[in-house]
Write an enzyme that holds these catalytic residues in place. Structure first.
Site, short mmCIF file in Angstrom:
data_model
loop_
_atom_site.label_atom_id
_atom_site.label_comp_id
_atom_site.label_asym_id
_atom_site.label_seq_id
_atom_site.Cartn_x
_atom_site.Cartn_y
_atom_site.Cartn_z
N SER A 1 1.50 4.31 -70.18
CA SER A 1 0.16 3.29 -70.10
C SER A 1 0.91 1.77 -69.84
CB SER A 1 -0.48 3.10 -71.26
OG SER A 1 -1.47 4.17 -71.47
N GLU B 1 57.89 17.00 -71.50
CA GLU B 1 57.70 16.66 -70.26
C GLU B 1 58.71 17.17 -69.32
OE1 GLU B 1 54.95 15.51 -68.65
OE2 GLU B 1 53.92 15.49 -70.35
#
Length: 727
Positions: free
Chosen positions: A390, A130
């Site tokens: 249905s 980092e």
């Protein structure tokens, strides 16, 4: 000579002497004279000089202003102890209906580790990946900043790292958001300089490693270590430290619980950087990251479908609060497990399945939105829009029953065409005359189409709206077979209203919300909904739904106690449905593919009905058996108390007079009777006394012309029901 002539003579003499002097000067002397100021400097050099002076002044002013801003920011930053105690986010504990914790969401914080307690391996891994110049810069890395500027001008993407240092990341995590704007970056830089001014490198690194976010709700290295490796951060190995350090760049992308290979690849990059920067040896950099033992993700199961649906509702029912809270839900842990198992065991290969189960008051007992939450968190129970097939006939037959049909009424299964649409039955045959109960149980399409056409397609849509369908509903003739897309939770809600004796319900998942100290913040209140349809309609519909399970298309849903429900299958087997209820529990099941492609063999009466039965056997095992009330008690307006009632009210029917002419309702002619009473035609009115009585009373025969010939009694007029208009 005049004065003017004297002036011209003197001027000419001066010009002659100047020219002679110029001819006598050497080139060197002329050059020297020009350099001494005889010739002014160039305009470009002058502007460059002025620009340098102004630029230096502005730069000095900028440094002064930056120093003031940094000093003011440093004064406003809380002390180290305050920053240490402040934790971001809100913790939410979600509990089941019995109080057991089912999931903890929001930030998770492990033990706070002082700088000397943090393993050097972890510190070195984080700095290597980092911010490799962390110990040498003053909060902002000039090398990274210059590279970013060059990158912005040239469009190159040669740099592997970002522009933010560890100190800048800490400033962003503590005080700012993640918006990628110039204003936010400028404030981030000022705050980073202030942090470096106020705290030591060790304190900054300690704050960072205990507060940085590693994904999955884990803040800090100790929380991440416990989440991913099941042990505290003080025991991190080189490989584990590399995995955790690699998460900061993209926690969701490199999470080992979501993508193990991505996490391993990222850890390999961290190990290479550590070796290049001298933190580890070449042998240590060759550690086998794949051998790292990861904690099993026990919480990533179907319960997250439920929490994903229910927790956003907190923004509506609660005032804004950031304190830890506990959400007490309606979810039954046992039923949720049974639902998950039922869906996983019965869903066809390559398809998805979803299930929603409601108690009689609308409380959600179980909710499964897919076969695998980790693979896809799309909630098919509450968000997917699919054709119900249905199962939509629920609303068609509700409208027909409300219009006066009963389960025993006879209908005709015959080919029919409505506005150019010709529905066909699934078996391709027609059985002719049958009753309503059989037509529904075997899901005869032609009968449903005729009923929908008779009551009106708009009436069917209105009935669906009445029962809680909020999705868009088309009113084309094909809508009676379920062509409009709906959500599973909507259909389940509609069937649950039938189970609740026709009273509308509202699905809900939050029973109450409290603070961590037990203070009540919200309590669910039972709604007082009105009846959606009359009792005789509910009884008739329950009769039809029970017949569909006992003898019709839903026989696979039988569980050894009364069950009422309906299957649904769309064209080409793209969707399969079963929705039904028993003993106060209503459950809906849907199966199909996300891309709406056909699933071979998928029918509502097979896999969905089987999943329904598997779940319901567990769901109702501790509930008493309840028989359905299917006694249809018709209202008075439908009853026929005597033979004359068949004619009804005269103004309600069409009549045929003696000459065979059609008389419209309310238009029959009436004339005054001889006695002043409105009645039948005068010529049809009976005499007040018989002729024999009159002859005996008068003592003689009546004149022949006074006698009225006796006519045979006319039959009663035939009543013809008015034709029903189409929608």
């Amino acid at each position: 000579m005049s004065r003017r002539g004297d002036r011209l003579q003197k001027k000419g003499a001066r010009g002659t002497r100047r020219a002679a002097a110029q001819r006598s000067e050497t080139p060197a002397a002329r050059s020297k004279a020009g350099s001494a100021g005889g010739k002014p400097p160039s305009r470009l050099r002058l502007w460059l000089k002025r620009g340098a002076l102004w630029g230096g002044g502005l730069a000095l002013l900028g440094v002064v202003m930056l120093g003031i801003a940094v000093a003011m920011a440093a004064r406003s930053i809380p002390g180290y102890s305050a920053l240490k105690a402040n934790q971001p986010g809100q913790t939410i504990i979600v509990r089941a209906r019995d109080g057991r914790e089912i999931v903890e969401l929001g930030p998770s914080f492990g033990e706070w580790l002082d700088h000397d307690e943090i393993p050097s391996t972890m510190t070195n891994a984080m700095i290597a990946v980092e911010d490799k110049r962390f110990h040498s810069h003053f909060g902002i890395d000039p090398v990274r900043l210059t590279g970013a500027l060059v990158e912005g001008v040239t469009g190159s993407r040669a740099r592997l790292g970002g522009t933010s240092t560890i100190t800048q990341q800490l400033a962003r995590n503590l005080f700012l958001n993640s918006n990628r704007t110039f204003d936010r970056k400028a404030r981030e830089a000022v705050l980073a300089l202030a942090l470096e001014w106020k705290f030591s490198k060790e304190e900054i690194l300690e704050l960072y490693l205990n507060k940085v976010y590693f994904g999955g709700g884990a803040y800090g290295i100790d929380s991440a270590s416990r989440k991913f490796f099941s042990h505290p951060a003080t025991e991190l190995s080189v490989g584990e430290a590399a995995i955790i350090a690699g998460l900061v760049k993209a926690p969701s992308r490199y999470s080992p619980t979501a993508d193990v290979q991505a996490a391993v690849d990222r850890a390999q990059v961290v190990l290479r950087l550590m070796r290049e920067q001298g933190y580890i040896s070449s042998d240590q950099a060759m550690v086998d990251v794949t051998a790292v033992q990861l904690k099993q993700a026990a919480g990533q199961n179907s319960v997250r479908y439920f929490t994903d649906w229910v927790l956003p509702q907190l923004d509506i029912i609660l005032p804004e609060t950031f304190e830890p809270i506990e959400v007490w839900t309606t979810l039954d842990i046992g039923m949720q497990r049974a639902a998950t198992t039922a869906i996983e065991a019965n869903t066809p290969r390559g398809a998805q399945g979803a299930l929603v189960s409601l108690d009689r008051d609308g409380a959600i007992l179980a909710l499964v939105g897919g076969t695998d939450y980790v693979a896809t968190n799309f909630n098919r129970a509450t968000a997917a829009m699919r054709q119900p097939g249905s199962s939509w006939k629920l609303f068609v037959y509700l409208a027909a029953l409300e219009a006066g049909y009963t389960p025993e009424d006879m209908v005709v299964d015959t080919p029919v065409t409505i506005d150019g649409w010709s529905p066909r039955n699934s078996n391709g045959r027609n059985v002719g005359e049958t009753d309503v109960r059989t037509a529904f149980a075997f899901s005869i399409n032609t009968v449903a189409a005729q009923l929908g056409n008779e009551v009106g397609f708009g009436t069917v849509a209105s009935m669906a709206r009445r029962f809680g369908i909020t999705s868009e509903i088309a009113t084309f003739p094909s809508m009676v077979l379920g062509s409009s897309e709906v959500r599973l939770i909507e259909m389940t809600r509609a069937f649950a209203a039938i189970s609740a004796k026709g009273v509308g319900i509202e699905p809900y998942g939050i029973a109450k919300v409290t603070t961590a100290d037990g203070e009540l913040l919200y309590q669910h209140e039972e709604r007082r909904d009105r009846a959606l349809v009359p009792d005789y309609v509910v009884a008739g519909m329950t009769d039809l739904l029970q017949a569909a399970v006992q003898t019709g298309t839903g026989r696979a849903a039988q569980i050894g106690r009364p069950v009422a429900g309906k299957t649904g299958t769309t064209s080409s087997n793209k969707d399969g449905w079963f929705v039904g209820f028993s003993s106060g529990v209503t459950t809906g099941v849907w199966m199909g593919r996300d891309d709406a492609r056909a699933v071979p063999g998928l029918q509502g009466g097979r896999a969905p009905a089987q999943a329904f039965a598997a779940f319901m056997r567990y769901a109702v095992k501790d509930r008493p058996i309840e028989e359905f009330d299917i006694t249809v008690e018709l209202p008075e307006w439908q009853l026929e108390p005597d033979q004359e009632a068949m004619f009804g009210e005269p103004d309600d029917y069409y009549f045929i007079d003696e000459q065979g002419n059609l008389v419209e309702p309310g238009r029959r002619e009436q004339i005054p009777s001889p006695f002043g009473i409105e009645g039948e035609r005068a010529r049809d009115a009976p005499a007040a006394a018989s002729e024999d009585f009159l002859e005996q009373a008068t003592g003689g025969a009546l004149p022949q012309d006074r006698r009225e010939p006796r006519r045979p009694q006319a039959p009663p007029p035939a009543a013809v029901l008015p034709p029903q208009p189409n929608d």
